[in-house]
Design a protein around this motif. Structure first.
Motif, mmCIF file in Angstrom:
data_model
loop_
_atom_site.group_PDB
_atom_site.id
_atom_site.type_symbol
_atom_site.label_atom_id
_atom_site.label_comp_id
_atom_site.label_asym_id
_atom_site.label_seq_id
_atom_site.Cartn_x
_atom_site.Cartn_y
_atom_site.Cartn_z
ATOM 1 N N ILE A 17 14.063 -2.598 -1.721
ATOM 2 C CA ILE A 17 14.519 -1.604 -0.744
ATOM 3 C C ILE A 17 13.325 -0.818 -0.193
ATOM 4 O O ILE A 17 13.262 -0.535 1.004
ATOM 5 N N LEU A 18 12.362 -0.514 -1.053
ATOM 6 C CA LEU A 18 11.153 0.168 -0.574
ATOM 7 C C LEU A 18 10.389 -0.690 0.428
ATOM 8 O O LEU A 18 9.908 -0.188 1.447
ATOM 9 N N PHE A 19 10.280 -2.007 0.148
ATOM 10 C CA PHE A 19 9.630 -2.911 1.106
ATOM 11 C C PHE A 19 10.409 -2.957 2.421
ATOM 12 O O PHE A 19 9.827 -3.071 3.487
ATOM 13 N N LYS A 20 11.727 -2.876 2.319
ATOM 14 C CA LYS A 20 12.557 -2.907 3.519
ATOM 15 C C LYS A 20 12.419 -1.614 4.333
ATOM 16 O O LYS A 20 12.319 -1.644 5.549
ATOM 17 N N ILE A 21 12.402 -0.490 3.656
ATOM 18 C CA ILE A 21 12.300 0.801 4.337
ATOM 19 C C ILE A 21 10.888 1.045 4.874
ATOM 20 O O ILE A 21 10.709 1.573 5.965
ATOM 21 N N PHE A 22 9.886 0.646 4.087
ATOM 22 C CA PHE A 22 8.485 0.881 4.459
ATOM 23 C C PHE A 22 7.726 -0.437 4.601
ATOM 24 O O PHE A 22 6.830 -0.731 3.808
ATOM 25 N N THR A 36 -1.027 -17.610 5.311
ATOM 26 C CA THR A 36 -1.768 -17.974 6.521
ATOM 27 C C THR A 36 -0.856 -17.945 7.741
ATOM 28 O O THR A 36 -1.220 -17.413 8.791
ATOM 29 N N ARG A 37 0.332 -18.492 7.590
ATOM 30 C CA ARG A 37 1.271 -18.558 8.708
ATOM 31 C C ARG A 37 1.772 -17.172 9.116
ATOM 32 O O ARG A 37 1.909 -16.882 10.303
ATOM 33 N N SER A 38 2.038 -16.307 8.153
ATOM 34 C CA SER A 38 2.566 -14.986 8.495
ATOM 35 C C SER A 38 1.506 -14.083 9.113
ATOM 36 O O SER A 38 1.829 -13.140 9.829
ATOM 37 N N MET A 39 0.238 -14.380 8.854
ATOM 38 C CA MET A 39 -0.845 -13.530 9.352
ATOM 39 C C MET A 39 -1.451 -14.031 10.660
ATOM 40 O O MET A 39 -2.439 -13.477 11.133
ATOM 41 N N LYS A 40 -0.837 -15.048 11.269
ATOM 42 C CA LYS A 40 -1.360 -15.586 12.527
ATOM 43 C C LYS A 40 -1.176 -14.645 13.702
ATOM 44 O O LYS A 40 -1.960 -14.655 14.637
ATOM 45 N N SER A 41 -0.103 -13.858 13.671
ATOM 46 C CA SER A 41 0.139 -12.913 14.765
ATOM 47 C C SER A 41 0.913 -11.712 14.225
ATOM 48 O O SER A 41 1.562 -11.807 13.179
ATOM 49 N N GLN A 42 0.863 -10.641 14.962
ATOM 50 C CA GLN A 42 1.597 -9.432 14.558
ATOM 51 C C GLN A 42 3.103 -9.689 14.570
ATOM 52 O O GLN A 42 3.830 -9.213 13.706
ATOM 53 N N GLU A 43 3.560 -10.473 15.546
ATOM 54 C CA GLU A 43 4.980 -10.785 15.643
ATOM 55 C C GLU A 43 5.452 -11.602 14.428
ATOM 56 O O GLU A 43 6.506 -11.321 13.855
ATOM 57 N N ALA A 44 4.663 -12.601 14.039
ATOM 58 C CA ALA A 44 4.998 -13.406 12.855
ATOM 59 C C ALA A 44 4.952 -12.548 11.594
ATOM 60 O O ALA A 44 5.785 -12.691 10.690
ATOM 61 N N TRP A 45 3.979 -11.654 11.533
ATOM 62 C CA TRP A 45 3.841 -10.747 10.390
ATOM 63 C C TRP A 45 5.095 -9.885 10.221
ATOM 64 O O TRP A 45 5.662 -9.789 9.130
ATOM 65 N N GLU A 46 5.528 -9.285 11.307
ATOM 66 C CA GLU A 46 6.701 -8.410 11.242
ATOM 67 C C GLU A 46 7.967 -9.195 10.895
ATOM 68 O O GLU A 46 8.776 -8.744 10.080
ATOM 69 N N ALA A 47 8.139 -10.375 11.493
ATOM 70 C CA ALA A 47 9.326 -11.188 11.230
ATOM 71 C C ALA A 47 9.353 -11.677 9.789
ATOM 72 O O ALA A 47 10.403 -11.654 9.138
ATOM 73 N N SER A 48 8.210 -12.125 9.281
ATOM 74 C CA SER A 48 8.176 -12.642 7.913
ATOM 75 C C SER A 48 8.413 -11.533 6.890
ATOM 76 O O SER A 48 9.098 -11.746 5.886
ATOM 77 N N SER A 52 11.597 -11.629 4.439
ATOM 78 C CA SER A 52 11.355 -11.684 2.996
ATOM 79 C C SER A 52 11.912 -10.448 2.285
ATOM 80 O O SER A 52 12.437 -10.562 1.169
ATOM 81 N N SER A 53 11.853 -9.285 2.907
ATOM 82 C CA SER A 53 12.420 -8.093 2.254
ATOM 83 C C SER A 53 13.942 -8.182 2.197
ATOM 84 O O SER A 53 14.553 -7.776 1.201
ATOM 85 N N ASN A 54 14.571 -8.723 3.242
ATOM 86 C CA ASN A 54 16.022 -8.915 3.207
ATOM 87 C C ASN A 54 16.418 -9.904 2.112
ATOM 88 O O ASN A 54 17.388 -9.679 1.386
#
Length: 107
Positions: A17-22, A36-48, A52-54
């Motif tokens: 829940i903390l990862f989800k909230i913050f 590597t895949r999640s850090m390719k772009s800011q959009e991928a970072w936020e989506a991943s 993953s928190s959900n």
């Protein structure tokens, strides 16, 4: 021993829940879903990190339910072992699920 049995699932739930909230705002090397895949772009970072928190919240809820059920069925030591194994398997399953999501949506 009983305290330990009821600590695993709720602790994971609080952390998820903390990862989800913050969620991590920017790509970094310390905090968040870092591949590597999640850090390719800011959009991928936020989506991943959102996905993953959900999924982590879902894993935590399952672990809490399993802990409660196993409390009545098994000895405390066995229940803790089964819960820990289940939690590890489910948390490891988050990686290919999140990576497949990234592969489908960001490549």
């Amino acid at each position: 021993m009983i305290f330990m049995q009821f600590l695993i699932g709720p602790l994971l739930l609080i952390l998820s829940i903390l990862f989800k909230i913050f969620p991590p705002k920017k790509i970094n090397d310390l905090y968040g879903y870092r591949t590597t895949r999640s850090m390719k772009s800011q959009e991928a970072w936020e989506a991943s990190n959102r996905l993953s928190s959900n999924l982590m919240v879902g894993v935590a809820v399952v672990c809490c339910a399993v802990q409660l059920i196993l409390f009545f069925l098994l000895s405390p030591a066995t229940a803790i072992l089964v819960t820990c194994i289940l939690m590890c398997v489910l948390l490891l399953a988050l990686i290919p699920i999140t990576e497949n999501f990234l592969k489908k949506n960001f490549e």
